[in-house]
Write a protein that holds these residues in place. Structure first.
Motif, mmCIF file in Angstrom:
data_model
loop_
_atom_site.group_PDB
_atom_site.id
_atom_site.type_symbol
_atom_site.label_atom_id
_atom_site.label_comp_id
_atom_site.label_asym_id
_atom_site.label_seq_id
_atom_site.Cartn_x
_atom_site.Cartn_y
_atom_site.Cartn_z
ATOM 1 N N GLN A 137 -46.668 -51.109 -10.809
ATOM 2 C CA GLN A 137 -46.447 -51.129 -9.863
ATOM 3 C C GLN A 137 -47.571 -49.087 -9.520
ATOM 4 O O GLN A 137 -48.275 -49.422 -8.081
ATOM 5 C CB GLN A 137 -44.879 -50.293 -9.257
ATOM 6 C CG GLN A 137 -44.586 -49.706 -7.918
ATOM 7 C CD GLN A 137 -44.359 -50.942 -6.789
ATOM 8 O OE1 GLN A 137 -43.748 -51.477 -6.942
ATOM 9 N NE2 GLN A 137 -45.519 -51.040 -6.321
ATOM 10 N N ASN B 3 -50.974 -49.397 -7.136
ATOM 11 C CA ASN B 3 -51.112 -48.013 -5.991
ATOM 12 C C ASN B 3 -51.937 -47.219 -6.268
ATOM 13 O O ASN B 3 -52.461 -47.387 -5.012
ATOM 14 C CB ASN B 3 -49.373 -46.949 -5.754
ATOM 15 C CG ASN B 3 -48.137 -48.086 -4.856
ATOM 16 O OD1 ASN B 3 -48.859 -49.205 -4.032
ATOM 17 N ND2 ASN B 3 -47.179 -48.026 -5.985
ATOM 18 N N ASP C 32 -54.992 -47.804 -3.343
ATOM 19 C CA ASP C 32 -55.847 -46.248 -2.554
ATOM 20 C C ASP C 32 -57.340 -46.419 -2.665
ATOM 21 O O ASP C 32 -57.634 -45.552 -2.114
ATOM 22 C CB ASP C 32 -54.694 -44.915 -3.384
ATOM 23 C CG ASP C 32 -53.830 -44.921 -2.877
ATOM 24 O OD1 ASP C 32 -53.523 -45.490 -1.522
ATOM 25 O OD2 ASP C 32 -53.029 -44.179 -2.553
ATOM 26 N N ARG D 51 -59.486 -48.849 -1.347
ATOM 27 C CA ARG D 51 -59.611 -48.446 -0.058
ATOM 28 C C ARG D 51 -59.908 -47.359 0.714
ATOM 29 O O ARG D 51 -61.059 -47.479 1.791
ATOM 30 C CB ARG D 51 -58.038 -47.763 0.404
ATOM 31 C CG ARG D 51 -57.486 -48.086 2.191
ATOM 32 C CD ARG D 51 -56.208 -47.846 2.107
ATOM 33 N NE ARG D 51 -55.272 -48.585 2.395
ATOM 34 C CZ ARG D 51 -54.057 -48.350 2.325
ATOM 35 N NH1 ARG D 51 -54.050 -47.698 1.624
ATOM 36 N NH2 ARG D 51 -52.975 -49.481 1.579
ATOM 37 N N LYS E 145 -45.684 -56.379 -3.077
ATOM 38 C CA LYS E 145 -44.727 -57.186 -1.942
ATOM 39 C C LYS E 145 -44.678 -58.145 -1.840
ATOM 40 O O LYS E 145 -45.155 -58.226 -0.224
ATOM 41 C CB LYS E 145 -44.581 -55.793 -1.123
ATOM 42 C CG LYS E 145 -44.068 -54.292 -1.231
ATOM 43 C CD LYS E 145 -44.702 -53.641 -0.331
ATOM 44 C CE LYS E 145 -44.532 -51.664 -1.024
ATOM 45 N NZ LYS E 145 -45.565 -51.621 -2.179
ATOM 46 N N LEU F 168 -43.874 -44.494 -6.201
ATOM 47 C CA LEU F 168 -44.270 -46.318 -6.164
ATOM 48 C C LEU F 168 -44.026 -47.182 -4.458
ATOM 49 O O LEU F 168 -43.958 -47.894 -4.261
ATOM 50 C CB LEU F 168 -42.480 -46.107 -6.086
ATOM 51 C CG LEU F 168 -41.637 -46.275 -7.099
ATOM 52 C CD1 LEU F 168 -40.195 -46.682 -7.454
ATOM 53 C CD2 LEU F 168 -42.308 -47.031 -7.911
ATOM 54 N N ALA F 169 -45.299 -46.048 -4.029
ATOM 55 C CA ALA F 169 -45.398 -46.915 -2.531
ATOM 56 C C ALA F 169 -47.153 -45.428 -3.050
ATOM 57 O O ALA F 169 -47.162 -44.794 -2.886
ATOM 58 C CB ALA F 169 -45.341 -46.582 -1.562
ATOM 59 N N ASP F 170 -47.944 -47.303 -1.672
ATOM 60 C CA ASP F 170 -49.610 -46.405 -1.615
ATOM 61 C C ASP F 170 -49.645 -45.142 -0.485
ATOM 62 O O ASP F 170 -48.057 -45.293 -0.237
ATOM 63 C CB ASP F 170 -50.020 -47.725 -1.898
ATOM 64 C CG ASP F 170 -50.224 -48.605 -0.417
ATOM 65 O OD1 ASP F 170 -50.209 -48.668 0.561
ATOM 66 O OD2 ASP F 170 -49.513 -49.548 -1.230
ATOM 67 N N ARG G 253 -46.377 -44.944 1.981
ATOM 68 C CA ARG G 253 -45.805 -43.815 1.861
ATOM 69 C C ARG G 253 -45.992 -42.877 3.074
ATOM 70 O O ARG G 253 -44.599 -42.368 3.877
ATOM 71 C CB ARG G 253 -47.005 -42.849 0.838
ATOM 72 C CG ARG G 253 -45.922 -42.355 0.435
ATOM 73 C CD ARG G 253 -46.329 -41.709 -1.086
ATOM 74 N NE ARG G 253 -47.808 -41.333 -0.887
ATOM 75 C CZ ARG G 253 -49.079 -41.529 -1.872
ATOM 76 N NH1 ARG G 253 -48.216 -42.300 -2.943
ATOM 77 N NH2 ARG G 253 -49.693 -41.304 -1.932
#
Lengths: 223, 116
Positions: free
Chosen positions: A118, A122, A126, A129, A198, B100-102, B106
């Protein structure tokens, strides 16, 4: 008092109000380790969750052991995803820093592999992107350790296949490539991949199937 | 000659043999690159009750002299002391989001967490 999960024993007054209890810890007295059982050999026998517990208790050797296990899968995952070895190592270090920083709030609610991927997902998202999937201009070709079933294949042929695979992976969408790598390279099940991306389990299954199919179509089309 | 489908899957399962020496050095460096405060295990857990105690004390002082009350951090119907406690309660899940989040998720979650 004893922290059962970590085996750390500290001498602390138990009836202090929270504010004074905090001051006691902030003074450094609470960090005094009276007993810490277990050396490097013991750590090697521990599950990842247990290593995180040890790390939370202040055993930095647990971090070393944890990343002796995870550094190669993570670099491999990043390298196959972005085709840039230097960046793959940098992103793995980013994951390592996050794991270390998260040691106190880590809770073993899922498989450790799901949790660490996870974080890796992320970091990768990032990065993509930010710069897109651009293979490195100065390509460093890493040394690979292949499964037993490829032991009869010569190094030149493997090198050739590596080039082919890099081209084939580049044809997939980011999501297809990531699901393919999490599923086939890292051995995560669709139900473990789903929360990372997700998505629903069934959606992961469909995309995994599509990615495999597209890879095979490319294989059939190439000479 | 190209790999057959089974060899292709085996190829995907291959793993890097050795990370670079620079990577190994940077990895070894991670646990040691901390300040003395951060070196204390459990520092965040230890500071949390201190922060809550400080916020309650502040809230108590503010309630004694409402004219000196600053602008509340969270706008809404809660009393200032509840808002301070809520802010500190929110801090922990927001820190967890770091892992836990990109970045995009976030930012969205942080926006909704602090939205009036």
């Amino acid at each position: 008092m004893r922290f059962a999960a970590t085996g750390r024993q500290v001498i602390a007054p138990t009836h202090l109000p929270p504010f004074l209890f905090t001051l006691f810890f902030a003074s450094g007295e609470g960090g005094k380790v009276v007993a810490f059982p277990g050396g490097a050999r013991d750590l090697a026998d521990l599950e990842d969750h247990a290593l995180m517990e040890r790390l939370r208790g202040g055993a930095e050797a647990a971090f070393t052991e944890l990343f002796n296990r995870w550094k190669r899968p993570l670099i491999s995952y990043f390298y196959r995803s972005i085709a840039d070895y230097q960046l793959a190592e940098d992103l793995t270090l980013q994951v390592a820093r996050k794991v270390f920083q998260a040691r106190e709030r880590y809770r073993p609610t899922a498989r450790f592999s799901s949790w660490i991927f996870q974080i890796a997902h992320n970091a990768l998202r990032d990065e993509i992107r930010r710069r897109g999937r651009q293979p490195a201009t100065e390509a460093y070709i890493p040394e690979w350790e292949y499964p037993e079933s490829l032991s009869t294949v010569g190094p030149d042929r493997l090198h050739e296949w590596e080039d082919w695979l890099e081209g084939a992976l580049a044809l997939l969408t980011d999501r297809e490539r990531e699901i393919l790598l999490l599923g086939l390279q890292q051995g995560l099940s669709p139900s473990e991949i789903a929360p990372i991306l997700k998505m629903t389990d069934n959606h992961v299954r469909v995309v995994l199937h599509t990615a495999r199919k597209r890879l095979l179509e490319h294989w059939k089309a190439s000479t | 000659m190209k790999p057959d489908p089974e060899q292709l899957e085996a190829l995907l399962q291959a793993s890097i043999r050795h990370p670079s020496p620079a990577f190994e050095a940077a990895l070894r460096d991670i646990p040691t690159r901390r300040s003395s405060l951060l070196a204390f295990p459990g520092w965040r857990a230890a500071l949390k009750p201190l922060a809550v105690a400080a916020s309650l004390t502040l809230a108590l002082l503010l309630s004694l002299d409402p004219s000196s009350s600053p602008e509340p951090v969270l706008a809404g119907s809660l009393s200032p002391e509840s808002e301070w406690v809520e802010l500190f309660t929110l801090a922990e899940p927001l820190l967890a989001l770091e892992d836990l989040a990109d970045s995009e998720t976030r930012l969205t979650l942080e926006y909704y967490a602090f939205m009036p």
